[in-house]
Design an enzyme around this catalytic site. Structure first.
Site, PDB file in Angstrom:
ATOM      1  N   ASP A 292       0.849  -1.191   0.000  1.00  0.00           N
ATOM      2  CA  ASP A 292       0.000   0.000   0.000  1.00  0.00           C
ATOM      3  C   ASP A 292       0.885   1.241   0.000  1.00  0.00           C
ATOM      4  OD1 ASP A 292      -1.911   1.935   0.333  1.00  0.00           O
ATOM      5  OD2 ASP A 292      -2.549   1.303   2.335  1.00  0.00           O
TER       6      ASP A 292
ATOM      7  N   ASP B 166      -3.364   2.556  -5.558  1.00  0.00           N
ATOM      8  CA  ASP B 166      -2.268   2.565  -4.595  1.00  0.00           C
ATOM      9  C   ASP B 166      -2.009   1.240  -3.901  1.00  0.00           C
ATOM     10  OD1 ASP B 166      -4.763   2.813  -3.471  1.00  0.00           O
ATOM     11  OD2 ASP B 166      -4.101   4.058  -1.791  1.00  0.00           O
ATOM     12  N   GLU B 167      -2.820   0.222  -4.152  1.00  0.00           N
ATOM     13  CA  GLU B 167      -2.669  -1.043  -3.445  1.00  0.00           C
ATOM     14  C   GLU B 167      -2.555  -2.208  -4.420  1.00  0.00           C
ATOM     15  OE1 GLU B 167      -5.428  -1.650  -0.146  1.00  0.00           O
ATOM     16  OE2 GLU B 167      -6.053   0.448  -0.311  1.00  0.00           O
TER      17      GLU B 167
END
Length: 414
Positions: free
Chosen positions: A10, A106-107
């Site tokens: 993350d 973002d992950e």
């Protein structure tokens, strides 16, 4: 059967951190990424560490954030940069496994089960990836390591920034069960309220609860989150080359002023319809279901849809359906503040279609070619380079770039 080793990575406060990377001076002042409050879609999308000290919250309005910190610096989102840098990060992930599954920008999950003989333990791989992302790109990431996707994500959420948490079969009751049940993936606000009625406050409470009662009151989701809490999740991490089906293509916007009548609505929807039609043609797809969502100034929303006999990706045809849906379902006694459209039940343009005896196919092909040409001009010179005359009736409502508005990404788009 060998134990799986799954990482969840993350990028910490992704949008804000990328802005800080591009402009290092922003690291020393309270800063947040958000929209313009005067355009009425001023929502905080991300904030940096100095802003957290003022309890700035993601999702609150820019106005509320300013009340907490008058010196807050608001940066407009730069989505192209976010896409670029997050892909550079994922390029590093892909060096360690063929199974990398994005979960938003973002992950991402990474299944490194088959990479241990090459790169060492899951913990070693996590440390290496974390170090490389920081040194090569300049972004910090938190990483969770576990035997399934759910606990791996839980681990990456536990320490920010640059966290590194391993949740194993031996320690998951100690590390995971003490956490609030709301930290578990897919336990949203509505589910959380129902769980609290039964005295379920931690993940451990959920894991020890009667699954049959959960199923009766929460349906299938009750059983799923029970399995998650007990570490039974066996879902696979998708392969890099997995082609996820696009479910819908859509676009929407919160308008700078109220939409008080049909003509106002058409001014906005013409832009949105052209955007959706253009994206559909770009993907070589068309759709048979047109849906609109309207949100009024009382913040009440409703949606309507129409299913077509023949799939379309022409903006004129989309607009005809939108106008029909609005006329039949909304009287503007309460003005609208945001609208959106989506095209679903998608198919490829190359699929065979039954021509209509009651439609001029030659004219339809001419309109298709015209729209494709306009799309190419806009791609080169910007969306505002070609406009309909109807968009000039109220430029305040229709003068926006649909690429900068709120885009409803298709399922599995990233």
């Amino acid at each position: 059967m060998k134990e799986r080793v799954i990482l969840h990575c993350d990028i910490n406060h992704c949008y804000a951190q990328i802005e800080e990377m591009m402009v290092p001076e922003l690291r020393h002042v309270p800063m947040a990424v958000g929209g313009k409050s005067e355009m009425r879609h001023g929502i905080i999308l991300a904030k940096n560490d100095p802003a957290k000290k003022y309890r700035i919250q993601t999702g609150e309005s820019v106005h509320e954030a300013y009340q907490k910190c008058q010196d807050l610096v608001i940066i407009p989102p730069h989505y192209e940069e976010y896409l670029y840098y997050t892909e550079k990060v994922k390029d590093i992930y892909r060096e360690y496994s063929e199974r990398v599954e994005s979960f938003g920008l973002d992950e991402a999950w990474i299944d490194v089960s088959d990479s241990l003989s090459l790169f060492g333990s899951g913990l070693n791989i996590a440390r290496t990836i974390q170090k490389r992302v920081w040194e090569e790109i300049g972004l910090s990431i938190s990483v969770g390591i576990s035997f399934n996707k759910i606990f791996a994500k839980l681990g990456s959420d536990m320490i920010k920034p640059m966290g590194l948490v391993e949740i194993s079969r031996d320690n998951f009751k100690e590390k995971a069960w003490q956490l609030p049940v709301g930290d578990l993936l897919y336990v949203g606000r509505a589910t959380l309220k129902k769980l609290e009625i039964f005295g379920i406050h931690t993940i451990g409470d959920l894991a020890r609860f009667d699954v049959e009662i959960l199923k009766r009151h929460l349906g299938k989701m009750g059983e799923i989150i029970y399995w998650f809490a007990n570490g039974y999740d066996q879902s696979e991490v998708a392969r890099i080359d997995a082609c996820q089906e696009v479910k819908s293509i859509g676009n929407g916007i919160t308008t700078p002023k109220d939409i008080k009548n049909l003509r106002d609505a058409q001014s906005v929807f013409y832009v949105l319809c052209e955007s959706v039609a253009s994206r559909a043609k770009e993907k070589g797809m068309a759709g048979r279901c047109v849906s609109i969502q309207l949100r009024n100034t009382d913040l009440k929303s409703f949606s309507r849809q129409k299913t077509l006999v023949r799939a379309t990706n022409l903006s004129d045809e989309l607009m005809e359906i939108v106008t029909e849906l609005i006329k039949n379902n909304y009287d503007f006694s309460i003005p609208l503040r945001s609208v959106s459209i989506s095209l679903s039940h998608l198919c490829f343009e190359s699929e065979k279609v039954q021509f209509s005896l009651f439609e001029d196919e030659m004219n339809r092909q001419k309109r298709y070619c015209l729209e494709k040409t306009i799309d190419q001009i806009r791609l080169r010179y910007g969306f505002g380079s070609v406009k309909r005359c109807s968009m000039l009736l109220d430029e305040e409502l229709s003068d926006f770039d649909p690429k900068g508005s709120h885009i409803i990404f298709p399922v599995g788009y990233f």
